[in-house]
Design an enzyme around this catalytic site. Structure first.
Site, PDB file in Angstrom:
ATOM      1  N   SER A 177      14.031   5.230  -8.669  1.00  0.00           N
ATOM      2  CA  SER A 177      13.304   5.641  -7.632  1.00  0.00           C
ATOM      3  C   SER A 177      13.959   5.682  -6.403  1.00  0.00           C
ATOM      4  CB  SER A 177      12.056   4.836  -7.330  1.00  0.00           C
ATOM      5  OG  SER A 177      10.867   5.208  -8.306  1.00  0.00           O
ATOM      6  N   LYS A 230      14.218   8.580  -4.192  1.00  0.00           N
ATOM      7  CA  LYS A 230      13.386   8.815  -3.174  1.00  0.00           C
ATOM      8  C   LYS A 230      13.735   8.821  -1.841  1.00  0.00           C
ATOM      9  CE  LYS A 230       9.174   7.631  -5.596  1.00  0.00           C
ATOM     10  NZ  LYS A 230       9.441   6.842  -6.713  1.00  0.00           N
ATOM     11  N   SER A 260       6.756   3.246  -3.319  1.00  0.00           N
ATOM     12  CA  SER A 260       7.351   3.804  -4.206  1.00  0.00           C
ATOM     13  C   SER A 260       6.585   5.001  -5.007  1.00  0.00           C
ATOM     14  CB  SER A 260       8.330   3.208  -5.270  1.00  0.00           C
ATOM     15  OG  SER A 260       9.504   3.835  -5.865  1.00  0.00           O
TER      16      SER A 260
END
Length: 390
Positions: free
Chosen positions: A65, A68, A120
């Site tokens: 993640s 992101k 997240s």
């Protein structure tokens, strides 16, 4: 008291041997490099790009993640952050972590950025991709184009969230480069540095609290983000930044079982290697139209501080964006454009240009009387003003 000379002689000999060994073994540096759990990691000075520590930093690995960071940056750069819209139903039906979006929810791009950087949310990343590009595949193209423009030569994006795909990968070095770029965005910094935030979305929208998964923010108040990540294939991934004495260091760890402690140890070791250096504020003279003053001096609105292991600062170049000439009246402190600092081809800092002096407005008649005594430059700028009026 009787002295045992045999023992005394032996003690003296041992002392001499230890003294000789001390002279021959080099002293360990105060900032000895720590042992970390990460399979790959890097610590980089955010402005200069100087690498202070690295371990397998160019090894291609899944980054979960922390992806992101790119998705959020593209969302922020797209603008129009506060216009409400309905999320795409298919985009939010995704496995893993979530900001809590459901079908029919009304959101803004800003809310999605909070949803990506704090809890997240894979749903937030999916909704962002479809809103910006129409599909995951089209958005991945944008991600890879941005990566190429930043010099992330060992990176390939497939998903907006970081869910595992064999063709979705990066390196610790590339993720540090991406983070340095993202930290130039004030809104990005504001969001990723918050431990929790009130965000409005839903159907109808209502306020709710989102919590940041980055525990470093509560472990050390000098940390300013940035992003956590985890998948079974990638392991624990973490990107953070810390500021001390005006200097920002970026730390990236990939597949690090003890990532929180890795980052804190690396910051202590790497900040001990550098000294803060304050750079001079740059200034420029810009021409003025409509005043008896030919030029005004403008300068950067803030000082730059870098961390360096050298006695001399790295060479930075500066770009400015402003009108070809300024119209009077101009007041001291007035914003008249923007500046960017470049380290090689990377934008490393930026801000506004401000006037450091005043330029009063002069009536055209007043100027006409003085033209015969004025310099050639003033005649030129007076002529430009007359042309613009037409």
């Amino acid at each position: 008291m009787k002295r045992n000379y045999g023992v005394a002689i032996m003690s003296d000999l041992i002392a001499v041997v230890l003294w000789i060994v001390a002279l021959t073994v080099p002293a360990q540096p105060v900032s000895a490099q720590p042992t970390v759990s990460a399979e790959a990691c890097i610590v980089m000075e955010a402005m200069t790009g100087e690498v202070l520590y690295e371990k397998n930093a160019d090894e291609k690995r899944p980054m979960a993640s922390t992806t992101k960071i790119m998705t959020t940056l593209l969302c922020l750069e797209s603008g129009d952050l506060d216009t409400e819209f309905v999320v795409d139903s298919d985009a939010i039906h995704v496995e893993g972590s979530s900001m809590g979006l459901v079908e029919g929810d009304i959101v803004t791009k800003r809310a999605l950025c909070f949803g990506m950087l704090l809890p997240s949310g894979n749903d937030a990343a999916g909704a962002t991709a479809v809103k910006l590009a129409g599909s995951y595949a089209a958005f991945a193209e944008r991600m890879n184009q941005k990566a190429a423009s930043l010099g992330m030569s060992q990176t390939h994006f497939v998903t907006p969230s970081g869910l595992h795909d064999p063709e979705h990968y990066s390196t610790a070095y590339d993720m540090a480069i991406l983070t340095a770029a993202a930290l130039q965005n004030e809104t990005f910094c504001e969001i990723c540095s918050q431990s929790e935030a009130k965000v409005r979305f839903g159907n109808p929208p209502y306020d709710r609290w989102l919590t940041n998964s980055n525990k470093l923010l509560d472990m050390d108040d000098r940390v300013i983000g940035v992003k956590t990540g985890f998948t079974d294939e990638a392991g624990r991934c973490l990107v953070s930044a810390q500021v001390r004495n005006g200097v920002t260091l970026i730390c990236v760890t990939l597949d690090a079982p003890d990532d929180w402690n890795d980052h804190l140890k690396l910051y202590d070791a790497c900040f001990a290697q550098i000294e803060p250096m304050q750079l001079a504020v740059e200034s420029w003279d810009l021409p003025v139209v409509g005043s008896n003053t030919d030029f005004v001096t403008v300068e950067m609105n803030s000082e730059l501080t870098i961390g360096t292991t050298e006695d001399t600062a790295p060479e930075l170049t500066y770009e400015i964006e402003t009108a070809p000439f300024l119209y009077a009246p101009i007041t001291s402190g007035q914003e008249v454009g923007i500046w960017r600092a470049m380290c090689g081809e990377r934008i490393v800092a930026g801000g506004t240009l401000i006037a450091t002096e005043e330029a009063a407005y002069s009536e055209p008649e007043e100027l006409d009387c003085e033209l015969k005594h004025s310099s050639g430059i003033r005649r030129i700028w007076h002529r430009i003003k007359e042309l613009v009026k037409r």
